[in-house]
Motif scaffolding. Structure first.
Motif, PDB file in Angstrom:
ATOM      1  N   TYR A  31     -28.266  23.084   6.023  1.00  0.00           N
ATOM      2  CA  TYR A  31     -29.459  23.903   5.477  1.00  0.00           C
ATOM      3  C   TYR A  31     -28.787  24.639   4.294  1.00  0.00           C
ATOM      4  O   TYR A  31     -27.610  25.035   4.076  1.00  0.00           O
ATOM      5  CB  TYR A  31     -29.798  25.007   6.297  1.00  0.00           C
ATOM      6  N   VAL A  32     -29.637  25.100   3.285  1.00  0.00           N
ATOM      7  CA  VAL A  32     -29.134  26.151   2.200  1.00  0.00           C
ATOM      8  C   VAL A  32     -30.272  27.233   2.047  1.00  0.00           C
ATOM      9  O   VAL A  32     -31.665  27.102   2.480  1.00  0.00           O
ATOM     10  CB  VAL A  32     -29.167  25.221   0.848  1.00  0.00           C
ATOM     11  N   HIS A  33     -29.825  28.318   1.658  1.00  0.00           N
ATOM     12  CA  HIS A  33     -30.628  29.429   1.316  1.00  0.00           C
ATOM     13  C   HIS A  33     -30.295  30.062  -0.053  1.00  0.00           C
ATOM     14  O   HIS A  33     -29.110  30.266  -0.191  1.00  0.00           O
ATOM     15  CB  HIS A  33     -30.488  30.408   2.327  1.00  0.00           C
ATOM     16  N   VAL A  34     -30.963  29.940  -1.014  1.00  0.00           N
ATOM     17  CA  VAL A  34     -30.732  30.424  -2.426  1.00  0.00           C
ATOM     18  C   VAL A  34     -31.675  31.699  -2.772  1.00  0.00           C
ATOM     19  O   VAL A  34     -32.776  31.697  -2.386  1.00  0.00           O
ATOM     20  CB  VAL A  34     -31.306  29.337  -3.389  1.00  0.00           C
ATOM     21  N   GLU A  35     -30.905  32.779  -3.074  1.00  0.00           N
ATOM     22  CA  GLU A  35     -31.504  34.181  -3.286  1.00  0.00           C
ATOM     23  C   GLU A  35     -31.184  34.510  -4.956  1.00  0.00           C
ATOM     24  O   GLU A  35     -30.000  34.257  -5.446  1.00  0.00           O
ATOM     25  CB  GLU A  35     -30.941  35.041  -2.418  1.00  0.00           C
ATOM     26  N   GLN A  36     -32.121  34.840  -5.295  1.00  0.00           N
ATOM     27  CA  GLN A  36     -32.038  35.611  -6.599  1.00  0.00           C
ATOM     28  C   GLN A  36     -32.114  37.072  -6.601  1.00  0.00           C
ATOM     29  O   GLN A  36     -33.018  37.573  -6.030  1.00  0.00           O
ATOM     30  CB  GLN A  36     -32.969  35.131  -7.642  1.00  0.00           C
ATOM     31  N   TRP A  37     -31.255  37.781  -7.377  1.00  0.00           N
ATOM     32  CA  TRP A  37     -31.195  39.378  -7.398  1.00  0.00           C
ATOM     33  C   TRP A  37     -31.106  39.933  -8.622  1.00  0.00           C
ATOM     34  O   TRP A  37     -30.710  39.044  -9.576  1.00  0.00           O
ATOM     35  CB  TRP A  37     -29.895  39.707  -6.535  1.00  0.00           C
ATOM     36  N   GLY A  77     -33.957  45.094  -5.242  1.00  0.00           N
ATOM     37  CA  GLY A  77     -33.275  44.269  -6.310  1.00  0.00           C
ATOM     38  C   GLY A  77     -33.320  42.654  -5.853  1.00  0.00           C
ATOM     39  O   GLY A  77     -33.357  42.048  -6.759  1.00  0.00           O
ATOM     40  N   PHE A  78     -34.268  42.544  -4.812  1.00  0.00           N
ATOM     41  CA  PHE A  78     -34.527  41.302  -4.352  1.00  0.00           C
ATOM     42  C   PHE A  78     -35.488  40.718  -5.345  1.00  0.00           C
ATOM     43  O   PHE A  78     -36.547  41.368  -5.592  1.00  0.00           O
ATOM     44  CB  PHE A  78     -34.805  41.310  -2.887  1.00  0.00           C
ATOM     45  N   VAL A  79     -35.466  39.292  -5.972  1.00  0.00           N
ATOM     46  CA  VAL A  79     -36.218  38.701  -6.835  1.00  0.00           C
ATOM     47  C   VAL A  79     -36.932  37.865  -6.082  1.00  0.00           C
ATOM     48  O   VAL A  79     -38.229  37.707  -6.117  1.00  0.00           O
ATOM     49  CB  VAL A  79     -35.530  38.207  -8.192  1.00  0.00           C
ATOM     50  N   SER A  80     -36.211  36.609  -5.535  1.00  0.00           N
ATOM     51  CA  SER A  80     -36.941  35.569  -4.943  1.00  0.00           C
ATOM     52  C   SER A  80     -35.842  34.864  -4.146  1.00  0.00           C
ATOM     53  O   SER A  80     -34.650  34.779  -4.416  1.00  0.00           O
ATOM     54  CB  SER A  80     -37.665  34.531  -5.924  1.00  0.00           C
ATOM     55  N   GLN A  81     -36.474  33.752  -3.264  1.00  0.00           N
ATOM     56  CA  GLN A  81     -35.578  33.042  -2.379  1.00  0.00           C
ATOM     57  C   GLN A  81     -36.258  31.915  -2.066  1.00  0.00           C
ATOM     58  O   GLN A  81     -37.564  31.776  -2.019  1.00  0.00           O
ATOM     59  CB  GLN A  81     -34.950  34.010  -1.237  1.00  0.00           C
ATOM     60  N   VAL A  82     -35.550  30.769  -1.527  1.00  0.00           N
ATOM     61  CA  VAL A  82     -35.896  29.805  -0.868  1.00  0.00           C
ATOM     62  C   VAL A  82     -34.792  29.206   0.132  1.00  0.00           C
ATOM     63  O   VAL A  82     -33.636  29.310   0.014  1.00  0.00           O
ATOM     64  CB  VAL A  82     -36.314  28.501  -1.848  1.00  0.00           C
ATOM     65  N   THR A  83     -35.545  28.872   1.410  1.00  0.00           N
ATOM     66  CA  THR A  83     -34.662  28.060   2.502  1.00  0.00           C
ATOM     67  C   THR A  83     -35.114  26.991   2.475  1.00  0.00           C
ATOM     68  O   THR A  83     -36.203  26.400   2.728  1.00  0.00           O
ATOM     69  CB  THR A  83     -34.822  29.058   3.663  1.00  0.00           C
ATOM     70  N   ALA A  84     -34.077  25.760   2.744  1.00  0.00           N
ATOM     71  CA  ALA A  84     -34.424  24.534   3.056  1.00  0.00           C
ATOM     72  C   ALA A  84     -33.663  23.851   3.826  1.00  0.00           C
ATOM     73  O   ALA A  84     -32.289  24.174   4.247  1.00  0.00           O
ATOM     74  CB  ALA A  84     -34.600  23.802   1.505  1.00  0.00           C
ATOM     75  N   ALA A  85     -34.190  22.488   4.633  1.00  0.00           N
ATOM     76  CA  ALA A  85     -33.356  21.802   5.263  1.00  0.00           C
ATOM     77  C   ALA A  85     -32.979  20.463   4.536  1.00  0.00           C
ATOM     78  O   ALA A  85     -33.868  19.836   3.908  1.00  0.00           O
ATOM     79  CB  ALA A  85     -34.078  21.500   6.560  1.00  0.00           C
ATOM     80  N   LEU A  86     -31.639  19.932   4.446  1.00  0.00           N
ATOM     81  CA  LEU A  86     -31.405  18.904   3.546  1.00  0.00           C
ATOM     82  C   LEU A  86     -31.779  17.823   4.550  1.00  0.00           C
ATOM     83  O   LEU A  86     -31.226  17.699   5.478  1.00  0.00           O
ATOM     84  CB  LEU A  86     -29.782  18.943   3.330  1.00  0.00           C
ATOM     85  N   THR A  87     -32.673  16.807   3.702  1.00  0.00           N
ATOM     86  CA  THR A  87     -33.202  15.776   4.596  1.00  0.00           C
ATOM     87  C   THR A  87     -32.348  14.694   4.941  1.00  0.00           C
ATOM     88  O   THR A  87     -32.639  13.999   5.747  1.00  0.00           O
ATOM     89  CB  THR A  87     -34.361  15.379   3.902  1.00  0.00           C
ATOM     90  N   GLY A  88     -31.253  14.526   3.976  1.00  0.00           N
ATOM     91  CA  GLY A  88     -30.415  13.337   4.490  1.00  0.00           C
ATOM     92  C   GLY A  88     -29.198  13.833   5.250  1.00  0.00           C
ATOM     93  O   GLY A  88     -28.371  12.928   5.591  1.00  0.00           O
ATOM     94  N   ARG A  89     -29.062  15.062   5.786  1.00  0.00           N
ATOM     95  CA  ARG A  89     -27.988  15.380   6.402  1.00  0.00           C
ATOM     96  C   ARG A  89     -28.506  16.536   7.473  1.00  0.00           C
ATOM     97  O   ARG A  89     -28.686  17.640   7.450  1.00  0.00           O
ATOM     98  CB  ARG A  89     -27.031  16.462   5.831  1.00  0.00           C
ATOM     99  N   PRO A  90     -28.800  16.028   8.866  1.00  0.00           N
ATOM    100  CA  PRO A  90     -29.132  16.742   9.970  1.00  0.00           C
ATOM    101  C   PRO A  90     -28.501  17.948  10.061  1.00  0.00           C
ATOM    102  O   PRO A  90     -27.098  17.793  10.397  1.00  0.00           O
ATOM    103  CB  PRO A  90     -29.370  15.691  11.094  1.00  0.00           C
ATOM    104  N   GLY A  91     -29.089  18.973  10.387  1.00  0.00           N
ATOM    105  CA  GLY A  91     -28.559  20.187  10.791  1.00  0.00           C
ATOM    106  C   GLY A  91     -27.823  20.874   9.465  1.00  0.00           C
ATOM    107  O   GLY A  91     -27.089  22.081   9.333  1.00  0.00           O
TER     108      GLY A  91
END
Length: 189
Positions: free
Chosen positions: A46-52, A30-44
């Motif tokens: 992160y976000v992880h976005v998934e589509q199902w 059921g997994f479709v896609s994802q992306v994981t990223a570090a917010l450049t203006g806020r050290p430490g």
């Protein structure tokens, strides 16, 4: 689904664990896609976005997860209300821009969604623009997360510095509290 992580660990220690968690999720049905990223203006941060393909698949993947994410996460279940992907996926991007919006209870969420589309319209003429995704919270129909992705960070900066972007962003602020966070996609390696 979106997960927001905050850590005081050095990126070299934290990011591999977060990416390993993301890779384990890819193999779930059921997994479709994802992306994981570090917010450049806020050290430490992160976000992880998934589509199902469906909520049942997402819930099953959560129950089957052999290991917890590497840090406490704020998670939010969202549904897609708009998508434009003329040039790849967020996982292919060199830069992401996340917009968190809380639409005022007296405002019309449909108006906000149209205004977000107008903001995206300021980006489409740029060849390095990858696309956009607008997500609405399942728990709060006035809470949104927008995601725009770029193949060239300089193009993103140029567009966001321009008068059309600022005018459209000001239009969004007329119906919602909006926070904009540039982010760097994480890749294994």
């Amino acid at each position: 689904m979106i997960g927001r992580f905050t850590t005081t660990a050095p990126p070299g220690e934290f990011e591999p664990g977060l990416l390993a968690h993301a890779r384990r999720r890819e193999s779930r049905r059921g997994f479709v896609s994802q992306v994981t990223a570090a917010l450049t203006g806020r050290p430490g941060a992160y976000v992880h976005v998934e589509q199902w393909t469906g909520l049942d698949r997402l819930l099953r993947a959560g129950r089957e997860e052999p290991a917890a994410p590497p840090a406490p996460a704020e998670t939010e279940l969202l549904v897609t209300v708009g998508r434009m992907a003329p040039n790849g996926t967020p996982a292919d991007a060199a830069r992401l821009v996340l917009l968190r919006a809380a639409v005022a209870p007296t405002a019309d969420p449909d108006r906000f969604e149209l205004d977000f589309g107008s903001l995206v319209g300021t980006c489409v003429a740029e060849e390095a623009f990858g696309g956009s995704l607008l997500l609405r919270s399942v728990a709060d129909p006035y809470a949104y997360t927008g995601l725009l992705w770029w193949h060239d960070p300089a193009a993103d900066e140029r567009v966001r510095a321009g008068a059309p972007w600022r005018t459209r962003l000001d239009g969004l602020a007329g119906t919602a509290r909006v926070a904009v966070d540039p982010a760097r996609p994480l890749t294994a390696g």
